[in-house]
Write a protein that holds these residues in place. Structure first.
Motif, PDB file in Angstrom:
ATOM      1  N   ARG A  60       0.821  -1.216   0.000  1.00 62.54           N
ATOM      2  CA  ARG A  60       0.000   0.000   0.000  1.00 62.54           C
ATOM      3  C   ARG A  60       0.855   1.265   0.000  1.00 62.54           C
ATOM      4  O   ARG A  60       0.559   2.212  -0.747  1.00 62.54           O
ATOM      5  N   PRO A  61       1.935   1.341   0.816  1.00 60.31           N
ATOM      6  CA  PRO A  61       2.797   2.538   0.730  1.00 60.31           C
ATOM      7  C   PRO A  61       3.423   2.707  -0.657  1.00 60.31           C
ATOM      8  O   PRO A  61       3.546   3.833  -1.147  1.00 60.31           O
ATOM      9  N   GLY A  62       3.820   1.599  -1.298  1.00 65.83           N
ATOM     10  CA  GLY A  62       4.396   1.710  -2.639  1.00 65.83           C
ATOM     11  C   GLY A  62       3.402   2.262  -3.633  1.00 65.83           C
ATOM     12  O   GLY A  62       3.751   3.107  -4.479  1.00 65.83           O
ATOM     13  N   PHE A  63       2.167   1.819  -3.550  1.00 67.14           N
ATOM     14  CA  PHE A  63       1.127   2.322  -4.448  1.00 67.14           C
ATOM     15  C   PHE A  63       0.854   3.807  -4.202  1.00 67.14           C
ATOM     16  O   PHE A  63       0.768   4.603  -5.144  1.00 67.14           O
ATOM     17  N   ARG A  64       0.753   4.184  -2.925  1.00 66.20           N
ATOM     18  CA  ARG A  64       0.446   5.583  -2.613  1.00 66.20           C
ATOM     19  C   ARG A  64       1.586   6.516  -2.979  1.00 66.20           C
ATOM     20  O   ARG A  64       1.357   7.641  -3.449  1.00 66.20           O
ATOM     21  N   MET A  65       2.821   6.069  -2.780  1.00 64.11           N
ATOM     22  CA  MET A  65       3.965   6.919  -3.132  1.00 64.11           C
ATOM     23  C   MET A  65       4.084   7.073  -4.639  1.00 64.11           C
ATOM     24  O   MET A  65       4.536   8.110  -5.131  1.00 64.11           O
ATOM     25  N   THR A  66       3.674   6.048  -5.382  1.00 64.15           N
ATOM     26  CA  THR A  66       3.662   6.163  -6.841  1.00 64.15           C
ATOM     27  C   THR A  66       2.658   7.219  -7.279  1.00 64.15           C
ATOM     28  O   THR A  66       2.947   8.054  -8.154  1.00 64.15           O
ATOM     29  N   CYS A  67       1.473   7.199  -6.677  1.00 64.40           N
ATOM     30  CA  CYS A  67       0.471   8.223  -6.992  1.00 64.40           C
ATOM     31  C   CYS A  67       0.950   9.615  -6.594  1.00 64.40           C
ATOM     32  O   CYS A  67       0.697  10.602  -7.298  1.00 64.40           O
ATOM     33  N   GLN A  68       1.652   9.701  -5.457  1.00 67.61           N
ATOM     34  CA  GLN A  68       2.165  10.992  -5.014  1.00 67.61           C
ATOM     35  C   GLN A  68       3.231  11.514  -5.971  1.00 67.61           C
ATOM     36  O   GLN A  68       3.278  12.712  -6.278  1.00 67.61           O
ATOM     37  N   MET A  69       4.079  10.609  -6.462  1.00 66.22           N
ATOM     38  CA  MET A  69       5.108  11.003  -7.433  1.00 66.22           C
ATOM     39  C   MET A  69       4.460  11.513  -8.721  1.00 66.22           C
ATOM     40  O   MET A  69       4.902  12.516  -9.292  1.00 66.22           O
ATOM     41  N   ALA A  70       3.394  10.834  -9.158  1.00 65.96           N
ATOM     42  CA  ALA A  70       2.697  11.273 -10.364  1.00 65.96           C
ATOM     43  C   ALA A  70       2.076  12.652 -10.163  1.00 65.96           C
ATOM     44  O   ALA A  70       2.087  13.495 -11.067  1.00 65.96           O
ATOM     45  N   ALA A  71       1.541  12.891  -8.960  1.00 64.33           N
ATOM     46  CA  ALA A  71       0.944  14.199  -8.680  1.00 64.33           C
ATOM     47  C   ALA A  71       2.010  15.290  -8.637  1.00 64.33           C
ATOM     48  O   ALA A  71       1.807  16.396  -9.148  1.00 64.33           O
ATOM     49  N   ASN A  72       3.157  14.984  -8.025  1.00 62.44           N
ATOM     50  CA  ASN A  72       4.217  15.985  -7.913  1.00 62.44           C
ATOM     51  C   ASN A  72       4.778  16.374  -9.279  1.00 62.44           C
ATOM     52  O   ASN A  72       5.108  17.533  -9.520  1.00 62.44           O
ATOM     53  N   GLU A  73       4.918  15.374 -10.170  1.00 65.71           N
ATOM     54  CA  GLU A  73       5.547  15.614 -11.463  1.00 65.71           C
ATOM     55  C   GLU A  73       4.536  15.874 -12.585  1.00 65.71           C
ATOM     56  O   GLU A  73       4.936  16.033 -13.740  1.00 65.71           O
ATOM     57  N   SER A  74       3.240  15.862 -12.239  1.00 64.21           N
ATOM     58  CA  SER A  74       2.168  16.048 -13.244  1.00 64.21           C
ATOM     59  C   SER A  74       2.241  14.972 -14.329  1.00 64.21           C
ATOM     60  O   SER A  74       2.078  15.257 -15.523  1.00 64.21           O
ATOM     61  N   TRP A  75       2.480  13.730 -13.909  1.00 68.51           N
ATOM     62  CA  TRP A  75       2.511  12.601 -14.839  1.00 68.51           C
ATOM     63  C   TRP A  75       1.123  11.994 -14.968  1.00 68.51           C
ATOM     64  O   TRP A  75       0.319  12.049 -14.044  1.00 68.51           O
ATOM     65  N   LYS A  76       0.862  11.391 -16.111  1.00 67.31           N
ATOM     66  CA  LYS A  76      -0.395  10.687 -16.323  1.00 67.31           C
ATOM     67  C   LYS A  76      -0.320   9.304 -15.681  1.00 67.31           C
ATOM     68  O   LYS A  76       0.733   8.679 -15.639  1.00 67.31           O
ATOM     69  N   LEU A  77      -1.461   8.835 -15.202  1.00 67.83           N
ATOM     70  CA  LEU A  77      -1.566   7.497 -14.612  1.00 67.83           C
ATOM     71  C   LEU A  77      -2.271   6.570 -15.595  1.00 67.83           C
ATOM     72  O   LEU A  77      -3.292   6.922 -16.182  1.00 67.83           O
ATOM     73  N   TYR A  78      -1.709   5.381 -15.778  1.00 67.45           N
ATOM     74  CA  TYR A  78      -2.293   4.386 -16.663  1.00 67.45           C
ATOM     75  C   TYR A  78      -2.533   3.099 -15.879  1.00 67.45           C
ATOM     76  O   TYR A  78      -1.748   2.735 -15.002  1.00 67.45           O
ATOM     77  N   HIS A  79      -3.621   2.441 -16.209  1.00 69.17           N
ATOM     78  CA  HIS A  79      -3.951   1.167 -15.555  1.00 69.17           C
ATOM     79  C   HIS A  79      -4.123   0.082 -16.620  1.00 69.17           C
ATOM     80  O   HIS A  79      -4.819   0.280 -17.612  1.00 69.17           O
ATOM     81  N   LEU A  80      -3.463  -1.044 -16.405  1.00 69.13           N
ATOM     82  CA  LEU A  80      -3.582  -2.184 -17.308  1.00 69.13           C
ATOM     83  C   LEU A  80      -4.098  -3.383 -16.533  1.00 69.13           C
ATOM     84  O   LEU A  80      -3.582  -3.711 -15.458  1.00 69.13           O
ATOM     85  N   ASP A  81      -5.120  -4.026 -17.069  1.00 67.22           N
ATOM     86  CA  ASP A  81      -5.653  -5.259 -16.487  1.00 67.22           C
ATOM     87  C   ASP A  81      -5.329  -6.384 -17.462  1.00 67.22           C
ATOM     88  O   ASP A  81      -5.845  -6.422 -18.583  1.00 67.22           O
ATOM     89  N   LEU A  82      -4.461  -7.287 -17.036  1.00 70.61           N
ATOM     90  CA  LEU A  82      -4.016  -8.370 -17.905  1.00 70.61           C
ATOM     91  C   LEU A  82      -5.019  -9.518 -17.854  1.00 70.61           C
ATOM     92  O   LEU A  82      -5.260 -10.103 -16.799  1.00 70.61           O
ATOM     93  N   LYS A  83      -5.595  -9.855 -19.000  1.00 69.91           N
ATOM     94  CA  LYS A  83      -6.654 -10.848 -19.058  1.00 69.91           C
ATOM     95  C   LYS A  83      -6.090 -12.264 -18.914  1.00 69.91           C
ATOM     96  O   LYS A  83      -4.980 -12.546 -19.352  1.00 69.91           O
ATOM     97  N   THR A  84      -6.898 -13.129 -18.307  1.00 72.62           N
ATOM     98  CA  THR A  84      -6.554 -14.556 -18.138  1.00 72.62           C
ATOM     99  C   THR A  84      -5.118 -14.739 -17.666  1.00 72.62           C
ATOM    100  O   THR A  84      -4.365 -15.545 -18.210  1.00 72.62           O
ATOM    101  N   ALA A  85      -4.739 -13.969 -16.655  1.00 72.48           N
ATOM    102  CA  ALA A  85      -3.334 -13.924 -16.219  1.00 72.48           C
ATOM    103  C   ALA A  85      -2.845 -15.292 -15.753  1.00 72.48           C
ATOM    104  O   ALA A  85      -1.757 -15.739 -16.142  1.00 72.48           O
TER     105      ALA A  85
END
Length: 221
Positions: A60-85
């Motif tokens: 959870r901290p890794g996920f939240r810090m990634t979102c915080q980094m994206a907010a600080n740098e104004s980066w876009k967030l992308y989500h991929l859902d891999l089918k039948t993994a």
């Protein structure tokens, strides 16, 4: 698909299966689609005690810090859902011990009772399915040049490939003057941070079959 009567040794490790239906809803609770999976009863696997079943995921901290980094740098967030993994994991020829398991086929396949599926890789319901999937996706990510962080094994970082930004190794000779540094190396063999002098241009968080990506415009390339 094989005739189990011709492979008596397969009868020792036979798993039945069942259909599992999942109703997909949108954010407003409206019906979207129904997903069906043929899931094996993994508790019938006689080799389950010999399997490596741990499968790391992003904290959870890794996920939240990634979102915080994206907010600080104004980066876009992308989500991929891999089918039948779990159907795309490593094959059993990479298993350190002899792995043999067969499964019941869905009744809709209209095969006679003695025709079964001899597994060449894991499937939904088997205990080693998450680990086999993680081994494959982790290896694929590492080949792209991303590096897992020391704090979170499933949080991968891509650094700028500028040759000037390299971590300098410790070359100072050990003596009484730097005994504290020597002790630090002794108790922490992986000394220092991989990020020293480097610029982060992308981050990937892996959670089972979901990927969260963010970074500069160069990162998708």
């Amino acid at each position: 698909v094989v005739d189990i009567r011709k492979y008596p040794h397969l009868q020792k490790n036979y798993c039945t299966g069942r259909w599992v239906l999942t109703m997909k809803m949108d954010k407003d609770g409206k019906f979207v689609k129904t997903k069906a999976r043929w899931v094996l009863r993994g508790f019938q696997d006689t080799q389950q005690e010999q399997l490596q079943t741990d499968s790391p995921t992003t904290s959870r901290p890794g996920f939240r810090m990634t979102c915080q980094m994206a907010a600080n740098e104004s980066w876009k967030l992308y989500h991929l859902d891999l089918k039948t993994a779990f159907l795309q994991g490593e094959t059993y020829d990479k298993t350190p011990f002899h792995r043999e398991i067969c499964c019941q086929l869905p009744p809709e396949a209209e095969y006679p009772w003695y025709m079964v599926g001899k597994m060449i890789k894991s499937a939904y319901g088997l205990k080693d399915a998450p680990r086999k999937w993680w081994n494959r996706v982790d290896g694929a990510l590492l080949k792209t040049g991303v590096v897992p962080t020391r704090a979170d094994r499933c949080c991968y970082v891509l650094y700028d490939d500028d040759p000037k930004a390299q971590v300098k190794p410790f070359k100072e000779p050990l003596s009484q003057k730097n005994i504290e540094t020597a002790a630090e190396y002794l108790f922490d063999p992986i000394h220092g941070s991989n990020a020293v002098g480097k610029k982060v241009i992308g981050i990937i968080c892996l959670h089972v079959d979901d990927l969260l990506l963010t970074g500069t415009n160069k990162f998708p390339e």
